[in-house]
Design an enzyme around this catalytic site. Structure first.
Site, short mmCIF file in Angstrom:
data_model
loop_
_atom_site.label_atom_id
_atom_site.label_comp_id
_atom_site.label_asym_id
_atom_site.label_seq_id
_atom_site.Cartn_x
_atom_site.Cartn_y
_atom_site.Cartn_z
N HIS A 72 0.84 -1.20 0.00
CA HIS A 72 0.00 0.00 0.00
C HIS A 72 0.88 1.25 0.00
O HIS A 72 1.96 1.27 0.59
CB HIS A 72 -0.91 -0.01 1.22
N GLU B 78 -4.45 1.32 -7.02
CA GLU B 78 -4.89 2.41 -6.16
C GLU B 78 -4.07 3.66 -6.47
O GLU B 78 -3.03 3.89 -5.82
CB GLU B 78 -4.74 2.03 -4.69
#
Length: 248
Positions: A95, A165
């Site tokens: 992430h 993302e």
């Protein structure tokens, strides 16, 4: 095709919150969702609570991070076997917040994928470009370099989940993407990786208004949702909308 629809709570939620949230999900008629694979990723302290409440359902529970080593003098880290022991079947890695604040690199993501696969866990590999890369029109070279490095040397990546993302779209101040941006990006991702991985998800400013539209983009294999799924009711509504998108 199975669509994966999940959420990470980030550093939010107590064990009591996790218990109530998971109990609400356990009461859901998951069969009515059809070809939707739900998953939630609580904080480490609540994995066991959520997993216990969801035992016997097909809703998966994950961990937001895990070390690539199985054991040893790694103060403050949690290993993949420990995460699995707590009830996780899916391990998030890469992430942008982990990369920016905690030194995560493409190389360590690669090690974590290998460790997760070795232990039978599902790797959920996040990747995405910052705003300046997007605005320069360099999205594809940037994200394919991340993916290629992450998957390097792994013969069988069929159980890997990829989650695109874009950094400019995530978080409290992220802006929702334009459909045309995602169409172009997912066309390239599907061509390069679609037959090599379990699914390619999208995450970043996903909400109840754009859920179905994003799932209608060719190549999108699911959603990795933030704030609009941070309540059980919000997450269940996202699942219902995804099921409607499949039926339509």
């Amino acid at each position: 095709m199975m669509l994966w629809v999940g959420t990470s709570w980030k550093m939010n939620g107590t064990r009591a919150f996790a218990r109530d949230y998971a109990r609400a999900l356990a009461g859901l008629d998951v069969a009515s969702l059809g070809d939707i694979q739900p998953f939630i990723i609580p904080s480490f302290t609540a994995i066991d609570v959520a997993a216990s409440e969801l035992e016997g359902t097909r809703i998966l529970v994950g961990a937001q991070n895990a070390a690539w080593e199985d054991a040893g003098a790694w103060t403050g880290e949690v290993s993949i076997p420990q995460a699995i022991d707590a009830g996780a079947t899916l391990i998030e890695m890469g992430h942008s917040e982990r990369r920016e604040y905690f030194g995560e690199t493409d190389e360590t993501v690669n090690l974590k994928i290998k460790a997760a696969l070795r232990h039978g866990a599902i790797p959920l590999v996040c990747f995405g470009e910052p705003a300046e890369v997007f605005e320069a029109g360099e999205t594809l070279p940037f994200i394919t370099a991340q993916i290629n490095a992450a998957l390097d040397g792994i013969a069988d990546t069929s159980r890997v989940l990829l989650a695109y993302e874009p950094i400019w779209a995530i978080g409290e101040h992220g802006r929702p993407p334009r459909r045309e941006d995602l169409v172009r990006t997912f066309a390239a991702l599907a061509e390069r990786y679609g037959d090599r991985v379990e699914a390619i998800l999208y995450g970043g400013s996903v909400n109840h208004d754009n859920n179905k539209d994003i799932l209608g983009i060719p190549g999108v294999g699911g959603l990795f949702i933030g704030r609009s799924a941070w309540t059980a009711e919000g997450y269940i509504r996202n699942l219902e909308l995804a099921a409607e998108a499949v039926r339509e």
